[in-house]
Design a protein around this motif. Sequence first.
Motif, PDB file in Angstrom:
ATOM      1  N   TYR A   1       0.861  -1.187   0.000  1.00  0.00           N
ATOM      2  CA  TYR A   1       0.000   0.000   0.000  1.00  0.00           C
ATOM      3  C   TYR A   1       0.890   1.226   0.000  1.00  0.00           C
ATOM      4  CZ  TYR A   1      -3.925   3.039   1.431  1.00  0.00           C
ATOM      5  OH  TYR A   1      -4.899   4.003   1.487  1.00  0.00           O
TER       6      TYR A   1
ATOM      7  N   ILE B   1      -4.064   0.245   7.018  1.00  0.00           N
ATOM      8  CA  ILE B   1      -4.325   1.665   6.795  1.00  0.00           C
ATOM      9  C   ILE B   1      -4.360   2.386   8.137  1.00  0.00           C
ATOM     10  CG2 ILE B   1      -6.049   3.324   5.990  1.00  0.00           C
ATOM     11  CD1 ILE B   1      -6.911   1.294   3.896  1.00  0.00           C
TER      12      ILE B   1
ATOM     13  N   HIS C   1      -7.694   7.589   1.517  1.00  0.00           N
ATOM     14  CA  HIS C   1      -7.728   6.280   0.868  1.00  0.00           C
ATOM     15  C   HIS C   1      -8.327   6.375  -0.534  1.00  0.00           C
ATOM     16  CE1 HIS C   1      -7.757   1.996   0.375  1.00  0.00           C
ATOM     17  NE2 HIS C   1      -9.073   1.954   0.248  1.00  0.00           N
TER      18      HIS C   1
END
Length: 728
Positions: free
Chosen positions: A249, A271, A500
């Motif tokens: 990510y 996250i 995001h």
Amino acid sequence: MSISYNEREKIIHLQTNKTSYVLQITETGHLAHIYWGRKVDTLNFNNKSIIASSSYDILDKELNYDVIPQEYPAYGNSDFRNPAFHVQLENGSTICDLAYVSHKISKGKPKLINLPGTYVENEEEADTLEIDLLDKLTGLNVVLSYTIFNELNAITRSVKFINKGKKNLKLLRALSMSMDFDNDNYDMLQLSGAWCREKHIYRRSLVPGSQSIESKRGMSSHGQNPFMALLSKEADETHGEVYGFNLVYSGNFIAEAEVDPNFNTRVNLGINPFDFTWLLEPDEVFQAPEVVMVYSSDGIGEMSRTYHKLYRKRLCRGNFRDKLRPILVNNWEATYFNFNANKIEHIAKVGKELGIELFVLDDGWFGKRDSDNSSLGDWTVDKNKLSNGLEDLVKKINDTGLDFGLWFEPEMVSPDSDLYKKHQDWCIHVDNRLKSQGKYQRNQLVLDLTRKEVCDYIIKAVSDILKSAPISYVKWDMNRGITEMGSACLPAERQRETAHRYMLGLYRVMDEITSIFPNILFESCASGGGRFDGGILYYMPQTWTSDDTDAIERLKIQYGTSIVYPAITMGAHVSTCPNHQVGRMTSLETRGNVAMSGNFGYELDLTKFTELEKEIVKKQVKNYKEIRHITQFGDFYRLISPFESNEAAWIFVTEDKTEAIGTYVKVLAEPYVPSKRIKLQGLNSKYKYEVIGYDMTLGGDELMYIGLDSTRFVGDFSSIVWRLKKVK
């Protein structure tokens, strides 16, 4: 099948070639984590032995969650440690209780929804386990996914959240994995630093409480990399247990290790929940990113080589995945913004004479870009610099025999640009708040990639340029973190989804552009290594490792990067001296020896070379062409750490162990140094190797157990490269 289920004991056993990973469904229907480590073939577990009697009330059938190892812990029960996820109901409460529903075992590996991840090319390469968990009160369905790569010692994990209820839910925390260890006798290893000082290695003992690394910059960041490892106390490069965790990510993340009062350790990764929520409407799905987990019983080096092989073969994609990468010259440190077509052609002509294969035109070719305070977003050619246009310049470069590459910064916009004047709301911002754009934001703003029309503009603008001429390489830059995080197109209840959603937009843009132009080699950059992560590597198979091109600084930067990422993903250039970042004077030989341990190139004015320097460079280019199949596709072994001594050493070895390239660098000269030998690794002890250029033939056992002499250096910043080839 590498995944099995014991119905009687309710145990799920996942096995790689060297690892076992074991889960168990408890009597209360919850999912417990039992074991991850060295491979075991036989399990004799049962519920009573796994769940300690002190944690289970037989009369009430109730678990004390605070003392049992859990696989994906919730918030609100008797577990007071940090949960893997946190959800808010419409009534404001935040309690959730996930129970096992079912599981499915299948061959292959499904793609993640709109996110990058590792992959397989045929279903026999891997097996996948999906476990369905459900909170009956809310209808929240959580799907835990595990993939076992059969020929690699790697396990991937990811999570999907599905709202099967009738009311909205709000995810406050949605991490990709959690794992409980039954002790705290570990060191934590992380890769940290800053701009021009990326991915330095830090190792520390775990202590009671939480220790974490994170990014809140809108990118994975220079400061921290989305990787952490737990190491047994005795672990080093070749010995000891290592548990690695790497998030695939490119945005805000958190990695944490929490030691509880019972001296158990919980690892969470995903996250970053800071300034994050996600509104999950009925039937909506939220996909969390993937974590790649690697266990090694043979030290840090074995963990690294597992990551390297997996990422080279099954994370990086496209036509260039298995191709040798070209030797390039980039004009940035040669000219900065001050160039014209004649200057560029002159550099390229000298580059061809030296054997270089690719010329890269960096920042300044578009709009009215004479400094870093204008024109980003206006992707049209500056005719004041390139009077006959880009197509003419590319043709002339190609006519010299070099391929042509071009720099872009597509995610950004300058306030002084036609694009910004037309679409001031297209940047990330919050109305009536400052739009930071000073020195540290490089006088620019970030385009709002949560918006489809913005993504569409970037795709078209970049594609139009790439279609206009035979461009074979793109350097994709991103030169600032994201501030004033907000989007003009999102409603209030979704504003904290901006970070995001930006990443989802970026991944869509990168996916479409790289798919349209499969024959272009894309290299990512974010002020150097500010976004060097697996998420970007999925779209672009190499990254500019750091804006710091000083060879001695690069020892630590490249050494630290190699903990997770393979050499073929690292851009490494020879630049001028005094070095533009630190002012150091280093020999051209040592600058070349260090840079040749990545994707090799030059970033200086070739036209200013003396005849002697040209001969040195010709030799470097010739040598790299002969060895790049070893450095780009070989196995990598770290021998001496620059973080622990006044020297550094490493070696690349081909998979068949017939060729190797070893490099040794002495940072500062020392007087009257006793004889010291460098013991190599990774060779075949039965083979005989010629040490090319040294009139020596030595056994692999001698090279590994006795070593090569390294004491005949004079002067600071000296280096040597050993090239080994099996004697037939």
